[in-house]
Design an enzyme around this catalytic site. Sequence first.
Site: not given
Length: 291
Positions: A18-19, A21-23, A42, A168, A172
């Site tokens: 969540a640092s 973008g979407i988060g 991170k 990927y 995902k």
Amino acid sequence: MSTQSSTLAGKTLFITGASRGIGKAIALKAARGGANVVIAAKTTEPHPKLPGTIYTAAKEVEEAGGACLPCQVDIRYEDQIKAAVEEAVAKFGGIDILVNNASAISMTGTLDTEVKKFDLMMGVNGRGAFLCSKICLPYLMKSSNPHILSISPPLNLNSRWFKDHVAYTMAKYGMSMCVLGMAEEFRSKNVAVNALWPRTAIYTAAVQMICADNKEIINECRKPEIMADAAYTILTKDSKTYTGNFAIDDEILRDAGVTDLSKYSCVEGGKLSLDFFLEGDVPGQELIQPA
């Protein structure tokens, strides 16, 4: 029919990756509703190509009206997740919502996918979502309206979604398989487990970096806020009645009465690009199909 609360006030969200973008967009939306937010990611020092750290995100969350706990967490490591969860419970008294947002991506074919990259995607995506869910669940089961929301796609087994980036897709889909299984496993415990995926490409710092040679990509994208608004809508639903769904952002918003989605386009009038793993046309929308 599912019931819905109007706010996340007082709820505690544990959001991975969540640092930025979407988060981060989901974190800010929750904060404006009065939530407590754990930023589990991170990045503690600025990345040369990806702006944002757990501390800058936490500052934004607090400015938006929420309480925040930034935690440096690499979700490949069980001990780091446990430490962050325990710190969150000590600070906020529990965990009501887990958002499995952290993800690693490499759109490479089999011969071009290094084992190191394969292991990263498997460790962060499927395994990371599983571990975070496992560690948060004992606390979620104590909540009055617990949710797990994974930012992962519907399980589309058309071979076109495997042939160019099988590693990927496997990684995902691992997140989505957690949703499929855990929704049933914890239905009797009233823990909602759902997935959310964007209809179109979303313009984030990661997309900018991946598509560095395509400066026009912004014309085909929506803003992360559409995912945040859709996530908020899901997370305020009754966990007893809304679970096991593979939701698409614009469908969720339309069902909630949002008729004009134009504000989410990065460029007014831009022709939007359909996201990976989705197929078919959308009434009233002409979308660029993925290659």
